[in-house]
Scaffold this motif. Structure first.
Motif, PDB file in Angstrom:
ATOM      1  N   GLU A 162      -6.423   4.769  -6.845  1.00 43.13           N
ATOM      2  CA  GLU A 162      -7.712   5.658  -6.318  1.00 43.13           C
ATOM      3  C   GLU A 162      -7.347   6.979  -6.264  1.00 43.13           C
ATOM      4  N   VAL A 207      -3.936  -0.860  -8.438  1.00 43.38           N
ATOM      5  CA  VAL A 207      -5.124  -0.151  -8.294  1.00 43.38           C
ATOM      6  C   VAL A 207      -4.760   1.207  -7.745  1.00 43.38           C
ATOM      7  N   LEU A 230      -7.432   1.328   2.653  1.00 44.58           N
ATOM      8  CA  LEU A 230      -7.355   0.607   1.522  1.00 44.58           C
ATOM      9  C   LEU A 230      -6.702  -0.830   2.280  1.00 44.58           C
ATOM     10  N   SER A 256     -12.807  -1.279  -0.448  1.00 46.50           N
ATOM     11  CA  SER A 256     -11.473  -1.759  -0.663  1.00 46.50           C
ATOM     12  C   SER A 256     -11.554  -3.442  -0.374  1.00 46.50           C
ATOM     13  N   VAL A 295      -1.298  -1.122  -4.447  1.00 44.83           N
ATOM     14  CA  VAL A 295      -2.440  -0.217  -4.275  1.00 44.83           C
ATOM     15  C   VAL A 295      -2.032   1.196  -3.771  1.00 44.83           C
ATOM     16  N   ASP A 297       0.987  -1.028   0.035  1.00 43.92           N
ATOM     17  CA  ASP A 297      -0.093  -0.083   0.052  1.00 43.92           C
ATOM     18  C   ASP A 297       1.004   1.172   0.033  1.00 43.92           C
ATOM     19  N   ILE A 308      -7.266   0.442 -12.681  1.00 42.33           N
ATOM     20  CA  ILE A 308      -7.244  -0.914 -12.314  1.00 42.33           C
ATOM     21  C   ILE A 308      -6.435  -1.723 -13.442  1.00 42.33           C
TER      22      ILE A 308
END
Length: 419
Positions: free
Chosen positions: A127, A125, A13, A396, A85, A5, A191
């Protein structure tokens, strides 16, 4: 499914991915306050823990610092990570603020891309706010280096970069309310997969919402309301006691009472937690502030931002202030607690109420100061800011479950190709 992350904040997340059965490996967050909340709950938590690399310091650091000081550790992770992510800071893209292509925070996404090139995860991913896919106004003055962000949206630029290094990219905007989050929070997602499975992963995520809500015992055909989320935290009818999880004395909080019957969303938020949640500190509003909140309620339509005419009449300089509609989702939770007024009590929400609306379970403990101000605002990341910046863990979790299924499908594709 092992994940990293990046720009992790307090861990929204990460929490959802862990609940989906994924394994955290590392989390990169430069703010010490946000990182401490993340470390306390998830990296070294009682319910979850990360498989943290022995040679990587378990401390707050920037993405830039990671790339400069710990490239050897990153190279050691190459090929071992299934998912990366991250939500790079978005202030330069936000339609709610001053859209500035020269904002240095925009370039943090490029550091994210450099990490991708080193680690080469199977899935990615990203965001960000809705404005991530909006082109900047060409009249904005910017350095020549930023022309690419004016001629195309930053989402287009990043998607092109990911395609150039071999990823299959899907992207689009979704509303978190469609995944059981009691909040109309529109966010833009990119994604990606290293395998061309002929599946649009973003479309698959969009179509997964109803199935996910059924899985979580929520109604697939209606939104979760703010009343569903925070009714048990109302002050009316409760005894008050001294708040003890704030370094500043003189604040109260409710004596929490668990309802006899737990509605579906509250059952998710309690998540087996047997005691009162933390971050229940009530605001110490002045009488004039309470009277102003009452006037705002009288002048506004619940669930809709107070009109400019009403703001001018009441002498309110804020651009947006909304009284919650009891039986609807909340508007987007921000980092400013005075953007939203409670649906039946003349006060702002507590940090725990905003956390509930963001879908953080009650066992998740926020650490550090509640708010900040003045010059400290650029440096601190207090509880309200941690919560407002987070990706809702329920969303998430849906992403994690969907990608785990996709990873299995892609492994079958690769096995067939080898045969």
């Amino acid at each position: 499914m092992r994940f990293i992350d990046v720009f992790a904040g307090c861990g929204g997340l990460s929490l959802g991915l862990l609940k989906a059965g994924c394994q955290g490996v590392a989390a990169i967050e430069k703010n010490p306050m946000a990182f401490e909340t993340l470390r306390h709950n998830l990296i070294d938590g009682q319910r979850y823990s990360f498989d943290w690399p022995a040679r990587l310091p378990k401390e707050a650091m920037s993405c830039e610092q990671l790339l400069i000081d710990h490239r050897r550790e990153l190279l050691a992770l190459a090929g071992t990570i299934d998912l990366m992510v991250g939500g790079p800071p978005c202030q330069g893209f936000s339609l709610a603020g001053r859209r500035n292509p020269a904002d240095p925070r925009n370039k943090m996404a490029e550091q994210y891309l450099e990490l991708v090139k080193i680690i080469r995860p199977k899935f990615i991913v990203i965001e960000n706010v809705s404005g991530f896919n909006s082109k900047f106004n060409e009249t904005v003055q910017a350095d020549s280096d930023d022309d690419r962000y004016i001629k195309q949206s930053y989402a287009e630029y990043i998607s092109g970069e990911l395609k150039s290094i071999g990823y299959f990219v899907s992207r689009g905007k979704l509303n978190c309310a469609n995944f059981g989050v009691p909040q109309n929070r529109h966010r833009y997602f990119i994604i990606c997969s290293r395998v061309d499975s002929k599946v649009n992963l973003f479309e698959r995520l969009l179509n997964y919402g109803e199935q996910f809500k059924v899985l979580k015992n929520l109604s697939p055909n209606k939104y979760v309301s703010v009343h569903d989320a925070i009714a048990d935290l109302e002050v009316t009818g409760k005894d008050l006691k001294e708040n003890t999880d704030s370094p500043i004395k003189g604040f109260k909080e409710i004596e929490y009472q668990l309802p006899d019957i737990l509605p579906p969303y509250l059952r998710l938020m309690r998540d087996g937690h047997e005691t009162a949640p933390n971050s229940l500190r009530l605001p110490n509003h002045k009488i004039d502030t309470i009277l102003q909140f009452i006037k705002i309620r009288q002048a506004s339509e619940p669930g809709k931002s107070l009109s400019k005419e009403s703001r001018d009449k009441l002498g309110i300089k804020k651009h947006a202030i909304t009284v919650l509609a009891k039986n609807q989702p909340s508007p987007t939770i921000t980092t400013l607690p005075d953007d939203i007024i409670h649906y039946c009590e003349p006060r702002i929400l507590t940090a725990r109420e905003t956390a509930r609306i963001q879908s953080f379970p009650d066992w998740f403990e926020f650490t550090g100061k509640y708010t900040t101000g003045g010059l400290s605002r650029k440096l601190d990341c207090p509880r309200y800011t941690q919560i407002g910046n987070a990706v809702p863990p329920l969303l998430s979790e849906a992403i994690g479950l969907m990608l785990r299924e996709q990873m299995l499908a892609e492994e079958e594709i690769l096995e067939a190709l080898e045969i």
